[in-house]
Design a protein around this motif. Structure first.
Motif, mmCIF file in Angstrom:
data_model
loop_
_atom_site.group_PDB
_atom_site.id
_atom_site.type_symbol
_atom_site.label_atom_id
_atom_site.label_comp_id
_atom_site.label_asym_id
_atom_site.label_seq_id
_atom_site.Cartn_x
_atom_site.Cartn_y
_atom_site.Cartn_z
ATOM 1 N N ALA A 68 0.829 -1.213 0.000
ATOM 2 C CA ALA A 68 0.000 0.000 0.000
ATOM 3 C C ALA A 68 0.863 1.262 0.000
ATOM 4 C CB ALA A 68 -0.942 0.002 1.203
ATOM 5 N N ARG A 155 -1.012 -20.280 1.628
ATOM 6 C CA ARG A 155 -2.114 -19.371 1.297
ATOM 7 C C ARG A 155 -3.225 -20.196 0.664
ATOM 8 N NH1 ARG A 155 -1.963 -13.817 -2.087
ATOM 9 N NH2 ARG A 155 -4.194 -13.490 -2.232
ATOM 10 N N PHE A 203 -7.114 -14.950 2.404
ATOM 11 C CA PHE A 203 -7.449 -13.568 2.033
ATOM 12 C C PHE A 203 -8.671 -13.602 1.131
ATOM 13 C CE2 PHE A 203 -7.049 -9.869 -0.756
ATOM 14 C CZ PHE A 203 -6.762 -8.859 0.146
ATOM 15 N N SER A 206 -10.852 -7.243 -0.555
ATOM 16 C CA SER A 206 -10.238 -5.959 -0.234
ATOM 17 C C SER A 206 -11.272 -4.845 -0.381
ATOM 18 C CB SER A 206 -9.114 -5.772 -1.254
ATOM 19 O OG SER A 206 -8.272 -4.735 -0.921
ATOM 20 N N GLN A 207 -10.994 -3.676 0.243
ATOM 21 C CA GLN A 207 -11.789 -2.453 0.021
ATOM 22 C C GLN A 207 -13.289 -2.691 0.215
ATOM 23 O OE1 GLN A 207 -11.234 0.565 0.130
ATOM 24 N NE2 GLN A 207 -13.069 1.459 -0.690
ATOM 25 N N GLU A 285 -4.337 -8.420 8.001
ATOM 26 C CA GLU A 285 -3.326 -7.661 7.239
ATOM 27 C C GLU A 285 -4.048 -6.557 6.486
ATOM 28 O OE1 GLU A 285 -1.703 -10.137 4.163
ATOM 29 O OE2 GLU A 285 -3.670 -10.931 3.645
ATOM 30 N N LEU A 286 -3.648 -5.335 6.760
ATOM 31 C CA LEU A 286 -4.339 -4.190 6.175
ATOM 32 C C LEU A 286 -3.342 -3.275 5.486
ATOM 33 C CD1 LEU A 286 -6.597 -3.316 9.235
ATOM 34 C CD2 LEU A 286 -7.246 -4.632 7.201
ATOM 35 N N GLY A 287 -3.747 -2.760 4.340
ATOM 36 C CA GLY A 287 -2.915 -1.798 3.632
ATOM 37 C C GLY A 287 -3.575 -0.435 3.648
ATOM 38 N N ARG A 288 -4.502 -0.241 2.720
ATOM 39 C CA ARG A 288 -5.096 1.102 2.551
ATOM 40 C C ARG A 288 -5.785 1.604 3.802
ATOM 41 N NH1 ARG A 288 -7.764 0.610 -2.415
ATOM 42 N NH2 ARG A 288 -7.217 -1.572 -2.533
#
Ligand SMILES: *Cc1c(COP(=O)(O)O)cnc(C)c1O
Length: 409
Positions: A68, A155, A203, A206-207, A285-288
């Motif tokens: 990110a 994964r 996973f 996302s978003q 696990e987080l990015g944005r």
């Protein structure tokens, strides 16, 4: 006219100008030496983590997805805030090691890891989230040659996905992960080979902004992990990376994720975990979500003109730094990000203008037909939500433009 996205909380006006971390845009631009400029706010990074920790069960570790925003000063700041780091290339491994981050806190996912990347990760002691049977075997071989027990997780390609996810990365055929039904046999192979078995990474998307959808996906992740742990039959699962999914509001009508709802629902699940997960280290696990709203992209107006009744505000920035804001990074319909005139942040909107970058392509649009205060040559445009997938996810070399400046305040 087209609506603009919502400006994130925590940005003020000082003397009619946008202020970031208590400093005006013009002061920050002077310090950095000019525009285009990404400004990242420590205050926002800190606040976000404090609020997230308060909402989530204490047991849940929080990892940062480096892709990110891999800029060194941001990484180093995040090192003091999060419990672990998720990387997706050998290049990102080098970046986290340069930042002084202990590779024992690092896990490496991503399809197509080359032997040289597997070797670097195994030497460093990072965990490999293996994406295929073939990758497991290559990692085992490399570990054997090096005389190091590789730390291996699998994964999983789950058979469900996060509802409302911005980018679909689970459910159906995927280049990511190992199909769930093939995971137990592969885990047994890892354990039998004497590698350091680290558990699972699941996973689902996302978003997402809908707390209930995120909670539902997390519940599904826990159910699937418990099922797989039972099928593997090696006792409690050591670790489970539950994925991410928390998004940020980019567009008009988007509302922030209610993390308290996500945290409460997770706490309920944690209170009744099956035996196979009771001792498991659990993380997300987080990015944005961690860095997106902490970044603002500033560019200067170099021209303004009218064409057939439409006003164009032309800046020294553009999609070469802000591919996502221009609508060219995985979006189907282009919508406006939160954009403002930083040099007139307190002023009332008075005209409809299209804000473009300096690239010779019609794709280079930062705001389309937006209602804004009048911007003249020398005014500064701010694009918010620029902390994630900005500088490093945009084609900086396109048209010979080069990278933007970056500053952490
Ligand atoms: C990209 C990615 C993330 C981070 O996604 P965000 O939407 O930025 O939170 C997390 N995990 C994996 C496996 C990813 O590929």
């Amino acid at each position: 006219m087209k609506p603009l996205g919502p400006v994130p909380a925590g940005y003020d006006t000082i003397g009619g100008e946008l202020a970031i971390g208590g400093r005006t845009a013009s002061a920050l631009i002077a310090e950095a030496g000019g525009t285009p400029l990404f400004v990242y706010s420590r205050m926002h990074l800190d606040r976000r983590m404090i609020d997230l920790r308060a909402a989530m069960p204490e047991r849940l570790a929080i990892h940062y997805a480096v892709k990110a925003n891999p800029w060194q000063p941001v990484l180093q700041h995040m090192a003091g805030l999060v419990d672990g780091f998720d990387i997706a290339s050998g290049g990102e491994l080098a970046l986290v090691m340069d930042a002084g981050i202990d590779p024992a806190r690092v896990s490496f996912a991503g399809p197509g890891k080359r032997d040289i990347e597997l070797e670097a990760a195994i030497r460093a002691g990072a965990t490999l989230n293996c994406e295929s049977e073939n990758e497991v075997r290559r990692a085992l071989n490399i570990g054997e040659q090096l005389g190091i027990k590789p730390r291996l997780a699998i994964r999983v390609n789950p058979d469900f996905e996060l509802r409302g996810s911005g980018m679909k990365m689970g459910g159906g055929a995927k280049p990511f992960g190992v199909d769930a039904e093939r995971v137990p046999a592969l885990a047994k192979e890892i354990i039998a080979a004497g590698a350091d078995w680290q558990g699972l990474h699941i996973f689902a998307g996302s978003q997402a902004l809908d707390a209930e959808a995120i909670a539902e996906a997390q519940g599904n992740v826990l159910d699937l992990a418990a099922q797989l742990a039972d099928d593997i039959g090696h006792g409690a699962l050591p670790k489970l990376n539950m994925g991410g999914g928390l998004g940020i509001p980019y567009f008009a009508g988007d509302t922030p994720v209610d993390v308290r709802v996500v945290g409460d629902r997770l706490a309920e699940r944690f209170d009744r975990l099956p035996l196979s997960l009771r001792e498991t280290e659990l993380c997300i696990e987080l990015g944005r979500y961690l860095v997106g709203e902490a970044g603002v992209y500033l560019c200067t107006v170099v021209d303004r003109k009218d064409s057939q009744g439409e006003t164009y505000v032309i800046t020294d920035g553009g999609l070469h730094h802000q591919l996502a804001a221009s609508g060219n990074f995985g979006t189907v319909v282009r919508r406006n990000y939160p954009v403002a005139i930083a040099s007139r942040f307190g002023a009332a909107a008075e005209e409809v203008a299209t804000v473009v970058g300096c690239l010779c392509t019609p794709l280079d649009r930062l705001a389309d037909k937006a209602l804004l205060p009048r911007a003249d040559v020398g005014d500064v445009v701010a694009v918010f939500c620029a902390g994630a997938y900005g500088a490093s996810a945009s084609p900086a070399m396109f048209l010979g433009q080069g990278p933007a400046r970056e500053i952490l305040v």
